[in-house]
Structure formats: structure tokens, C-alpha cells
Design an enzyme around this catalytic site. Structure first.
Site, PDB file in Angstrom:
ATOM      1  N   ASP A 103       0.837  -1.203   0.000  1.00 22.50           N
ATOM      2  CA  ASP A 103       0.000   0.000   0.000  1.00 22.50           C
ATOM      3  C   ASP A 103       0.870   1.250   0.000  1.00 22.50           C
ATOM      4  OD1 ASP A 103      -2.166  -1.655   0.200  1.00 22.50           O
ATOM      5  OD2 ASP A 103      -2.382  -1.416   2.374  1.00 22.50           O
TER       6      ASP A 103
HETATM    7  N1  URA Z   1      -1.390  -5.924   3.783  1.00 19.36           N
HETATM    8  C1  URA Z   1      -1.855  -4.649   3.793  1.00 19.36           C
HETATM    9  O1  URA Z   1      -2.918  -4.357   4.372  1.00 19.36           O
HETATM   10  N2  URA Z   1      -1.123  -3.703   3.177  1.00 19.36           N
HETATM   11  C2  URA Z   1       0.060  -3.939   2.582  1.00 19.36           C
HETATM   12  O2  URA Z   1       0.698  -3.028   2.052  1.00 19.36           O
HETATM   13  C3  URA Z   1       0.531  -5.269   2.582  1.00 19.36           C
HETATM   14  C4  URA Z   1      -0.214  -6.257   3.185  1.00 19.36           C
END
Ligand code: URA
Length: 241
Positions: A103
Site C-alpha cells: 500500500d
Molecule cells: N497488507 C496490507 O494491508 N497492506 C500492505 O501493504 C501489505 C499487506
């Protein structure tokens, strides 16, 4: 010039051990000669290498490890946001893409490469490649949370596979999952009543984030690390339980 086994491994025919087996089985020819060994030196720009009679066109792949900073998106191109490609100054990035996504507000280990075959093997759900994260929560984990994480958590659209908590201390845990669904860890934690306040990927398969990389820094993977990733791509049956 390079060794035949290295050439075949780089061309996606498996690990060094597996390509040695191909050579032993006389399935590999160099300029139509069958009498070749793993150590045979070949000229990858001139010699004609065939596997089971089909010529192999040599492509060189690039593999990079990035310590992704928050604020950068895991895309190759975007008109508005800074992307991970903007971090890769000095790398010839054409055709490169991230192996999975983090993310925008997540940090840590991201592999970026143009090796589509390997990406497919590592990301395909049947290969169960571990992804380990350092997760910081707004409220402490409970024993019941740990039990639910280990069993699988019912989310709106699916139930998560069993995951492992290796270390935890109130609001900080090291969590290993094998899936990679959208916002998966945030959604798992939300289902347990916690908010993720910081998330960093520290391991992908057997490859650990190089802690000497500052946020936004990258380096090329070593030959051993590339082989390690290839082995992870072959491991199909080891699931967390
Ligand atoms: N899970 C998430 O919620 N975000 C990420 O970036 C990676 C795994």
C-alpha cells in the site's frame, strides 16, 4: 561467455540443480552437440542452445530489492503520485514491475524485476510464498486475536488462510501470511478491532529486507538471492498450518 547451467537457470529452466538434471538427461544441446556439461562455457550471443529441440533466446533479467518508503505507490507509471520506479535511479527500468504490491502508506521489501515467469511462480496462490510483516497496532493484541489469526479470519468476501505471529509485544507483531489480497493485513486487524498504524514488509519467501538500505534505497539482488527466489517459486506444497 558463461556456464551452460547459469544460462539455463537465467532463462527460466529452474534452479541450478534442476538444469543440471536436464543436461544429464541429454535434453540440452549446444550448436546441436549433445556432449555438454553444466560447466561447458557458452557464448550466449552466438551459440545456439536448445532444450528438447527448441532454441532458447537469451534474455537478461534485472532483479532489484527496494526498501519502499511510505508515500510512494507500487505502480510503474502514474501522472499524480510518485511511483516505486522514481526510486530506481540508475536502473534501466523498461519492462520492470513489482512482485506484488505494498500500500501507499506501507514500507519495506519490494522486489522489482522484468522476469515475468518468476513473478508468476512467486505470486501464484498455489505456490504459498511467505510474506512477513512488522505490524504496529493502535491497541494491544489479545490471546483470542492470536487464536483467530492462527485459525483464519472471516472477512466480508473470504476467510484468510492460517497466518503465523512470530513475535509480539502488545501493539507490535511480526506476522507471516501467504496470501496477498488487497489491504489484507489491515483488513485482518480491523476484523479483530485494531487499526494498523505502521506496516513494513521484512521478508518475501526466504529473502529478508536488507536493513542497510535506507528508505527509498535499492540494490541489485545477488546471484544467491536470485537462486533463492527461484527455489521459493518451486515450493508448492509447504503451507502454514
Ligand atoms: N497488507 C496490507 O494491508 N497492506 C500492505 O501493504 C501489505 C499487506
Amino acid at each position: 561467455m558463461m556456464r551452460l547451467d547459469k544460462f539455463l537457470a537465467h532463462s527460466g529452466f529452474g534452479t541450478r540443480k534442476e538444469v543440471k538434471q536436464l543436461i544429464k538427461e541429454y535434453r540440452v544441446t549446444v550448436n546441436d552437440q549433445m556432449n555438454v556439461k553444466d560447466k561447458t562455457q557458452i557464448d550466449e550471443t552466438a551459440d545456439i542452445i536448445k532444450v528438447d529441440g527448441a532454441p532458447i533466446i537469451y534474455e537478461t533479467y534485472t532483479y532489484v530489492m527496494l526498501n519502499k518508503p511510505a508515500g510512494v505507490i507500487s505502480a510503474t507509471d502514474d501522472c499524480v503520485h510518485e511511483t516505486i520506479m522514481d526510486c530506481l535511479e540508475g536502473v534501466f527500468v523498461k519492462g520492470m514491475f513489482p512482485f506484488g504490491r505494498l500500500d501507499k502508506d506501507s514500507e519495506g521489501l519490494l522486489i522489482i524485476s522484468n522476469d515475468g515467469k518468476l513473478a508468476h511462480r512467486l505470486l501464484s496462490p498455489k505456490h504459498h510464498v511467505d510474506k512477513e510483516y512488522e505490524v504496529h497496532l493502535d491497541t494491544p493484541l489479545t490471546k483470542d486475536d492470536l487464536r483467530q489469526i492462527a485459525q483464519g479470519i472471516q472477512l466480508k468476501d473470504f476467510t484468510t488462510k492460517p497466518a503465523i505471529v512470530k513475535e509480539y509485544d502488545d501493539c507490535i507483531l511480526h506476522l507471516t501470511i501467504q496470501e496477498g489480497k488487497f489491504h489484507q493485513i489491515k483488513r485482518m486487524m480491523e476484523a479483530l478491532g485494531h487499526n494498523v498504524v505502521y506496516l513494513k514488509r521484512i521478508r518475501f519467501g526466504d529473502l529478508w529486507l536488507d536493513e542497510s538500505l535506507d528508505l527509498g534505497e535499492w540494490r541489485y539482488l545477488s546471484e544467491d538471492e536470485i537462486q533463492q527466489l527461484r527455489r521459493n517459486g518451486e515450493q508448492q506444497h509447504e503451507t502454514i498450518s
